[in-house]
Design a protein around this motif. Sequence first.
Motif, short mmCIF file in Angstrom:
data_model
loop_
_atom_site.label_atom_id
_atom_site.label_comp_id
_atom_site.label_asym_id
_atom_site.label_seq_id
_atom_site.Cartn_x
_atom_site.Cartn_y
_atom_site.Cartn_z
N SER A 282 -0.94 7.26 5.40
CA SER A 282 -0.58 5.84 5.52
C SER A 282 0.88 5.62 5.15
O SER A 282 1.40 6.24 4.21
N THR A 287 -0.18 1.22 0.16
CA THR A 287 -0.35 2.63 -0.19
C THR A 287 0.86 3.14 -0.95
O THR A 287 0.71 3.96 -1.88
N GLY A 392 -5.67 6.08 4.69
CA GLY A 392 -5.17 5.77 6.02
C GLY A 392 -6.32 5.64 6.99
O GLY A 392 -7.18 6.53 7.06
N GLY A 439 -5.06 1.79 5.01
CA GLY A 439 -3.71 1.65 4.46
C GLY A 439 -3.48 0.37 3.70
O GLY A 439 -2.72 0.36 2.71
#
Length: 457
Positions: A282, A287, A392, A439
């Motif tokens: 991500s 993140t 992600g 993310g």
Amino acid sequence: MSDLQLETLPDGLLMTWYGDDFTGSAAVMEAMTFAGLPSILFFDTPTPAQLARFPGVRGLGIASTARSHSPAWMVANMPAPLAFLAALNAPFLHYKICSTLDSAPHLGSIGTAIDLALQARPSQAIPVLTAAPRMRRYQAFGHLFAGTPQGVFRLDRHPVMAQHPVTPMAESDVLRHLATQTDLPAALLDLEALANPQTAQAALEQALHTVQLLSLDTMTADTDAAAGRLIWQNRDKLRLLIGSQGLEYALIEHWQRAGLIPVASPAACAGVVAQIIAVSGSVSPITAAQIEWSAANGFGLVRLDAATLLRNPEAAEAAATQAALSLVAQGQSPLILTAAGPADPAVAAFHTALAQSQIPPETANQRIGESLGRVLDASLRASKIRRAVISGGDTSGHGARQLGLFALSALAPTIPGAALFTAHGDDAHDGLQLALKGGQMGSADYFGWIRAGGGAR
């Protein structure tokens, strides 16, 4: 006692779903399970033997990576699993989309998915419920809003989604966004229409004469319950659903208020472990904040250079695995990442390398996710660590497929949509505790929360 109070839920499956990414698919499963409705998520259409391992489930889903693929991929790969799910004859077949509408006509097309799902499960009308208030996703008079640590933003003004690197959101009106992907007639059932059961039912019956897609507002637990009631009481007409896990939250809210299921006790923490292994593909600012927290709290960062992956994946993966295992030996938890946020120079370097390679972006993103998955696989096998995170949305799908797994079941909650799971497979990773995180999901200390075993706060 009213007729509603005398109603009971049917036995067997209540919900089947096909998810357009792994994290979202898992979010449906956790919503059901933590409400007391045990559910299972498969990575592909299950075999009879795999199905037999999970008797008595109330929800069953199949995860995919459709969000990151073209309509041609969807046409080639989605009909068979959708037909399998429809044949299970649950009241609903749900095509699960992201709560921030990640999609475009050329990539992850929700319109193409609707066409394919209708072939598997005809439906007089299709509710579209994207918002999920308990996740700070809201829809008011057709427009979608999403929360961030900085506040709540309309989708087309959202600091992440309006600038998404693949599917930037320039439109917050859900039906206007979908109109670029499907020409099915559509209508909105807004907050005023949902204000009481009588007006909601009348609005639905009027809409059924002229439209097929029905976008539903929801802002609170009360409007969740109103939407859930409308869908459940008209389930013979509304057999196909499009939306986020907000659909399950809405149905569960109604079922609980109607006394059809009890309010479940909070799920327990899975327990603290000394070390975990995490991988992240991500580039979200959220993140990035999680990576920064982790670096200061017992995690060691390992770079997996995405630009190098396009040229020489074997060497890049081997170097990252060796670095991760070195950190394990030092008592740290490795966090293997391709970038530390959107401003990381690695992002620009990757895009330059991608342009020079002439590799399609869809293929390149898949390669990155698969490489992260192979590094995670090798690191887990060599270290014997039994808890991991994949960060992600697209990375989770491509990466998880490298672990030899075929299903997930919910183990311990964190924030809605990013729980800790038990992984099921026929190889070394059977029983692995695995978290999949989109993310835009999670608190700054998310990786530490997973190391601590999750659990309600």
